[in-house]
Design an enzyme around this catalytic site. Structure first.
Site, PDB file in Angstrom:
ATOM      1  N   CYS A 136       1.714   1.867  11.498  1.00  0.00           N
ATOM      2  CA  CYS A 136       2.822   2.592  10.883  1.00  0.00           C
ATOM      3  C   CYS A 136       3.295   3.758  11.747  1.00  0.00           C
ATOM      4  O   CYS A 136       4.343   4.328  11.493  1.00  0.00           O
ATOM      5  CB  CYS A 136       2.411   3.101   9.498  1.00  0.00           C
ATOM      6  SG  CYS A 136       2.056   1.752   8.361  1.00  0.00           S
ATOM      7  N   HIS A 147      -1.912  -7.852   2.377  1.00  0.00           N
ATOM      8  CA  HIS A 147      -1.892  -8.372   3.747  1.00  0.00           C
ATOM      9  C   HIS A 147      -3.028  -7.827   4.609  1.00  0.00           C
ATOM     10  O   HIS A 147      -3.228  -8.284   5.738  1.00  0.00           O
ATOM     11  CB  HIS A 147      -0.531  -8.103   4.410  1.00  0.00           C
ATOM     12  CG  HIS A 147      -0.310  -6.705   4.887  1.00  0.00           C
ATOM     13  ND1 HIS A 147      -0.482  -6.333   6.206  1.00  0.00           N
ATOM     14  CD2 HIS A 147       0.090  -5.592   4.234  1.00  0.00           C
ATOM     15  CE1 HIS A 147      -0.195  -5.053   6.349  1.00  0.00           C
ATOM     16  NE2 HIS A 147       0.154  -4.575   5.173  1.00  0.00           N
ATOM     17  N   ASN A 192      -8.055   4.318   8.649  1.00  0.00           N
ATOM     18  CA  ASN A 192      -7.443   3.138   9.263  1.00  0.00           C
ATOM     19  C   ASN A 192      -7.460   3.153  10.788  1.00  0.00           C
ATOM     20  O   ASN A 192      -7.236   2.124  11.419  1.00  0.00           O
ATOM     21  CB  ASN A 192      -5.994   2.982   8.775  1.00  0.00           C
ATOM     22  CG  ASN A 192      -5.157   4.217   9.040  1.00  0.00           C
ATOM     23  OD1 ASN A 192      -5.503   5.306   8.597  1.00  0.00           O
ATOM     24  ND2 ASN A 192      -4.052   4.065   9.743  1.00  0.00           N
ATOM     25  N   THR A 218      11.682  -7.047 -11.142  1.00  0.00           N
ATOM     26  CA  THR A 218      11.139  -8.354 -11.477  1.00  0.00           C
ATOM     27  C   THR A 218       9.918  -8.671 -10.616  1.00  0.00           C
ATOM     28  O   THR A 218       9.968  -8.566  -9.398  1.00  0.00           O
ATOM     29  CB  THR A 218      12.208  -9.450 -11.272  1.00  0.00           C
ATOM     30  OG1 THR A 218      13.344  -9.140 -12.082  1.00  0.00           O
ATOM     31  CG2 THR A 218      11.668 -10.820 -11.646  1.00  0.00           C
ATOM     32  N   GLY A 262       0.799  -1.221   0.000  1.00  0.00           N
ATOM     33  CA  GLY A 262       0.000   0.000   0.000  1.00  0.00           C
ATOM     34  C   GLY A 262       0.826   1.262   0.000  1.00  0.00           C
ATOM     35  O   GLY A 262       0.485   2.238  -0.676  1.00  0.00           O
ATOM     36  N   GLN A 277      -7.724   0.040   3.667  1.00  0.00           N
ATOM     37  CA  GLN A 277      -8.490  -0.446   4.811  1.00  0.00           C
ATOM     38  C   GLN A 277      -9.912  -0.863   4.438  1.00  0.00           C
ATOM     39  O   GLN A 277     -10.698  -1.234   5.312  1.00  0.00           O
ATOM     40  CB  GLN A 277      -8.543   0.642   5.886  1.00  0.00           C
ATOM     41  CG  GLN A 277      -8.639   0.135   7.304  1.00  0.00           C
ATOM     42  CD  GLN A 277      -7.502  -0.770   7.708  1.00  0.00           C
ATOM     43  OE1 GLN A 277      -7.697  -1.960   7.933  1.00  0.00           O
ATOM     44  NE2 GLN A 277      -6.299  -0.223   7.789  1.00  0.00           N
ATOM     45  N   SER A 311      -3.563  -3.282  -0.477  1.00  0.00           N
ATOM     46  CA  SER A 311      -2.421  -4.050   0.032  1.00  0.00           C
ATOM     47  C   SER A 311      -2.909  -5.430   0.442  1.00  0.00           C
ATOM     48  O   SER A 311      -3.838  -5.566   1.241  1.00  0.00           O
ATOM     49  CB  SER A 311      -1.792  -3.328   1.230  1.00  0.00           C
ATOM     50  OG  SER A 311      -0.619  -3.989   1.654  1.00  0.00           O
TER      51      SER A 311
END
Length: 378
Positions: free
Chosen positions: A323, A199, A149, A235, A71, A177, A197
């Site tokens: 975060c 996860h 969030n 990659t 994210g 979120q 994101s």
């Protein structure tokens, strides 16, 4: 000791079906998707299959989906990429954004971009009237989150998109979120760019999604090779993009069932807490909120003390954004809502997920209630 995990807004457990999806790719599909020999072509086909699956779930074109590392990279790429390419100097965002957005906007300001910030109400909802005044002709990009969030408050992105487009600007939304409470349809959600994101919805860490609507100007953020249609060098991670696609598919397939279950857990939790502590504040309570997040202020009690005491019992909750963990400053989201520095430092976030049970929630309620009562008496 058993773990009672109630911090699903920080990250979610990797779904077993997603793990099963990923493992064969790690062992057998090791080819570089940019290589022209057979195992490279096979890896490329698998990558594009994941892109096609995600595009179908989000109702957009596969060519509008780009894979990133998560994210934060998606937010950074959208803000720097669109603002650099759109030909205008102004950026508008809100005061309650994730650090990935706020830091990007402040960094853009250092590069002579003019940045304006939309305030929020005491319920944590973006002030639409203020947004209308800020969205002037010099604004090239508006960035605002779909779901906050920390409080779970749902933001009026449809209205903001209309304001941005009327001013000739593009709009990006951090939707990281949102998967627990909003089934995204990009044909209906009138944004030019969107971040997700994996996860946050049962997928692996280290892979994200950036949606860029066809025609949206964009200057690439990571330079090097020509991967991702020359917009994001590096990659590609075939295994994790497959895991991301599988996780989103599982999330959307069981969306209604899980939303109902998680909503019931949060209602029970908040009802019990308000019964035990009439002085407690559910932040953003009267606004539209996602079903999974509850931000609660216990006036006069240290959030850090609550979290550490619950950790001794095996319970995981947080004081806000993961975060911002470790920061000595109070939550910028809660202070922007006007609750005051002292109350912001007395606020915890509980976020429910599909793996939580009523029994676990009852254990959380009892332990939290006992902990707060004990701390109030110290």
């Amino acid at each position: 000791m058993s773990i009672y995990y109630f911090d699903n807004a920080a990250t979610t457990q990797l779904d077993e079906a997603v793990l099963e999806e990923i493992l064969p790719y790690l062992k057998n599909e090791y080819g570089n998707p940019s290589s022209i020999y057979s195992i490279g072509r096979s890896a490329k086909a698998l990558l594009e299959n994941s892109r096609d699956k995600i595009a179908a779930l989000l109702n957009c074109k596969p060519s509008e989906i780009y894979f990133t590392s998560g994210g934060s990279e998606s937010d950074n790429s959208a803000i720097f990429g669109i603002s650099a390419a759109c030909g205008k100097n102004g950026i508008v965002t809100s005061t309650i954004e994730h650090p990935a957005v706020l830091s990007s906007v402040k960094s853009a300001a250092a590069n002579k971009k003019e940045c304006k910030f939309i305030p929020v109400s005491t319920n944590g909802v973006i002030d639409i009237n203020a947004a209308k005044k800020l969205a002037a002709a010099d604004i090239g990009l508006v960035s605002a989150m779909l779901v906050n969030n920390e409080t779970g408050v749902v933001q009026p992105i449809d209205e903001l998109a209309e304001i941005a487009h009327s001013a000739g600007a593009y709009i990006h939304t951090d939707a990281v979120q949102s998967p627990s409470c909003t089934k995204i349809d990009l044909q209906k959600l009138n944004v030019d760019s969107l971040s997700l994101s994996a996860h946050k919805f049962g997928g692996p860490k280290g892979v994200g999604i950036l949606f860029l609507r066809t025609g949206t100007p964009f200057e690439k953020f990571i330079h090097g090779g020509h991967q991702e249609r020359d917009r994001r060098a590096g990659t590609e991670n075939i295994a994790f993009t497959a895991g991301c696609a599988k996780a989103l598919e599982l999330t959307y397939n069981s969306f209604d069932e899980n939303k109902e279950k998680i909503s019931a857990l949060r209602r029970h939790f908040e009802s019990a807490i308000k019964s035990d502590f009439p002085e407690a504040i559910i932040n953003g309570e009267s606004a539209e909120r996602c079903c999974s997040i509850s931000s609660v202020t216990f006036p006069g009690v240290s959030a850090d003390s609550i979290i550490m005491n619950l950790d001794f019992a095996g319970i995981c909750i947080s004081a806000g954004s993961a975060c911002a963990s470790g920061s000595v400053t109070p939550s910028h989201v809660l202070t922007a809502m006007g609750i005051g520095e002292a109350n912001a430092k007395s606020s915890v976030r509980v976020s429910f997920g599909q793996n939580n049970t009523p029994d676990e929630t009852d254990f959380l309620i009892k332990t939290l209630s006992d902990t707060v009562k004990r701390l109030k008496n110290i």
